[in-house]
Design a protein around this motif. Structure first.
Motif, PDB file in Angstrom:
ATOM      1  N   ALA A 131       0.818  -1.215   0.000  1.00 17.31           N
ATOM      2  CA  ALA A 131       0.000   0.000   0.000  1.00 17.31           C
ATOM      3  C   ALA A 131       0.854   1.269   0.000  1.00 17.31           C
ATOM      4  O   ALA A 131       0.517   2.255  -0.668  1.00 17.31           O
ATOM      5  CB  ALA A 131      -0.935  -0.013   1.213  1.00 17.31           C
ATOM      6  N   ASP A 132       1.967   1.254   0.731  1.00 19.45           N
ATOM      7  CA  ASP A 132       2.799   2.448   0.876  1.00 19.45           C
ATOM      8  C   ASP A 132       4.264   2.024   0.901  1.00 19.45           C
ATOM      9  O   ASP A 132       4.793   1.663   1.962  1.00 19.45           O
ATOM     10  CB  ASP A 132       2.430   3.186   2.160  1.00 19.45           C
ATOM     11  N   PRO A 133       4.954   2.045  -0.233  1.00 16.17           N
ATOM     12  CA  PRO A 133       6.346   1.577  -0.273  1.00 16.17           C
ATOM     13  C   PRO A 133       7.277   2.343   0.657  1.00 16.17           C
ATOM     14  O   PRO A 133       8.166   1.742   1.276  1.00 16.17           O
ATOM     15  CB  PRO A 133       6.747   1.790  -1.737  1.00 16.17           C
ATOM     16  N   ASP A 134       7.102   3.659   0.780  1.00 18.58           N
ATOM     17  CA  ASP A 134       7.975   4.435   1.661  1.00 18.58           C
ATOM     18  C   ASP A 134       7.839   3.989   3.114  1.00 18.58           C
ATOM     19  O   ASP A 134       8.826   3.917   3.852  1.00 18.58           O
ATOM     20  CB  ASP A 134       7.670   5.928   1.551  1.00 18.58           C
ATOM     21  N   GLU A 135       6.608   3.680   3.515  1.00 22.33           N
ATOM     22  CA  GLU A 135       6.387   3.211   4.886  1.00 22.33           C
ATOM     23  C   GLU A 135       7.015   1.838   5.092  1.00 22.33           C
ATOM     24  O   GLU A 135       7.623   1.575   6.149  1.00 22.33           O
ATOM     25  CB  GLU A 135       4.888   3.166   5.196  1.00 22.33           C
ATOM     26  N   VAL A 136       6.896   0.960   4.125  1.00 19.84           N
ATOM     27  CA  VAL A 136       7.522  -0.362   4.254  1.00 19.84           C
ATOM     28  C   VAL A 136       9.037  -0.226   4.312  1.00 19.84           C
ATOM     29  O   VAL A 136       9.708  -0.892   5.116  1.00 19.84           O
ATOM     30  CB  VAL A 136       7.084  -1.297   3.111  1.00 19.84           C
ATOM     31  N   LEU A 137       9.613   0.642   3.487  1.00 20.53           N
ATOM     32  CA  LEU A 137      11.058   0.863   3.551  1.00 20.53           C
ATOM     33  C   LEU A 137      11.462   1.413   4.919  1.00 20.53           C
ATOM     34  O   LEU A 137      12.512   1.024   5.460  1.00 20.53           O
ATOM     35  CB  LEU A 137      11.491   1.823   2.443  1.00 20.53           C
ATOM     36  N   ARG A 138      10.645   2.272   5.484  1.00 20.36           N
ATOM     37  CA  ARG A 138      10.936   2.782   6.830  1.00 20.36           C
ATOM     38  C   ARG A 138      10.962   1.640   7.835  1.00 20.36           C
ATOM     39  O   ARG A 138      11.860   1.553   8.691  1.00 20.36           O
ATOM     40  CB  ARG A 138       9.905   3.832   7.242  1.00 20.36           C
ATOM     41  N   GLN A 139       9.997   0.742   7.739  1.00 13.14           N
ATOM     42  CA  GLN A 139       9.938  -0.375   8.666  1.00 13.14           C
ATOM     43  C   GLN A 139      11.104  -1.345   8.455  1.00 13.14           C
ATOM     44  O   GLN A 139      11.680  -1.858   9.423  1.00 13.14           O
ATOM     45  CB  GLN A 139       8.608  -1.108   8.514  1.00 13.14           C
TER      46      GLN A 139
END
Length: 277
Positions: A131-139
């Motif tokens: 849903a949100d690649p930037d958020e997954v990369l943050r995690q």
């Protein structure tokens, strides 16, 4: 995520047949060489791997066979895909070194909060489907141990536009450029696409050092048939069916593998980022 689950449920049992397609053999040889030369030597002995969206475990298997000292958590949305990863681990004799968890990558940090990894990988279209690649990369960055590496293979927005122009899907080409989303076939879910500049900005914003910024293959692109599990497109067949030509093209690709100037040109983007020590 129902459409993504349905998409991979239909492909799960035959997914590994892509190993028999000559284009993806070439692509995999390049990725494996890049991993062996630039990534695996940096993993400490007894290190831990997270395969984020590892599916059938194609890359987990290669890494664990190459490095018997490593253990891995393979995290993927699709149980239909990961049961093949478990079967491979059993057949290869390392079920004790592989843990499989099913779940949405949007929840990966919560699911693995008390764990840290020396290498995190996420290959091919995986981050395109979240849903949100930037958020997954943050995690994923939050799960990296000090000095750990994050290796990414991601769909290139510019190649997506080229591919869709090539097959006559002009609306999809326009969507890839103006909307940063797209698809390669009508039956696949729409996914996020990436550019080198924006990906590098995201990684730097997470406090990571970008060690490799490149793309591959750079001199030969897949056709429509390569988006399917079986078959070879006519252009790819002309270029790669002769073993001598295959070897020469592979050598050309190897000579430039990892060069930053190829990021925009590659079929896939290939980035490696490191956390601080």
């Amino acid at each position: 995520m129902t459409d993504v689950l349905d998409y991979f449920r239909k492909k799960a049992d035959g997914y590994d047949q892509v190993d028999e397609q000559v284009y993806w053999r070439l692509s995999d040889e390049l990725l494996w060489e890049a991993l062996r030369e630039r990534v695996l030597p940096e993993i400490p002995r007894g290190g831990r791997l997270l395969d984020a969206g590892g599916g059938t475990g194609r890359w987990t298997r290669r890494i664990l066979l190459e490095r018997p000292d490593l253990s891995c958590v393979l995290y993927d949305l699709s149980p239909d895909m990961t049961r093949h990863a478990l079967a491979k681990a059993e057949a290869d004799g390392f079920p004790d070194r592989l843990t499989v968890l099913n779940g949405d990558l949007m929840d990966v940090a919560k699911r693995l909060d008390d764990q840290r990894f020396d290498l995190v990988i996420s290959f091919h279209n995986v981050l395109g489907f979240v849903a949100d690649p930037d958020e997954v990369l943050r995690q994923l960055a939050a799960l990296m141990a000090p000095g750990a590496q994050l290796a990414l293979v991601l769909p290139n927005r510019y190649h997506a536009a080229f591919f869709n122009v090539h097959v006559g899907a002009l609306e999809e080409a326009e969507t890839a450029i103006t909307g940063s989303r797209g698809r390669f076939t009508p039956d696949m879910p729409s996914m996020h696409l990436f550019t080198p500049r924006l990906l590098e900005k995201t990684l730097l914003g997470l406090g990571l050092e970008v060690a490799v910024r490149s793309g591959f293959p750079a001199f030969i692109y897949p056709g429509y048939q390569e988006t399917q599990i079986e078959g070879t497109s006519a252009g790819v067949s002309r270029s790669l069916s002769d073993p001598a030509d295959y070897a020469r093209i592979l050598e050309l690709e190897r000579r430039v593998l990892g060069e930053p100037d190829l990021a925009e040109r590659g079929n896939n983007l290939f980035f490696v980022a490191r956390s601080g020590r």
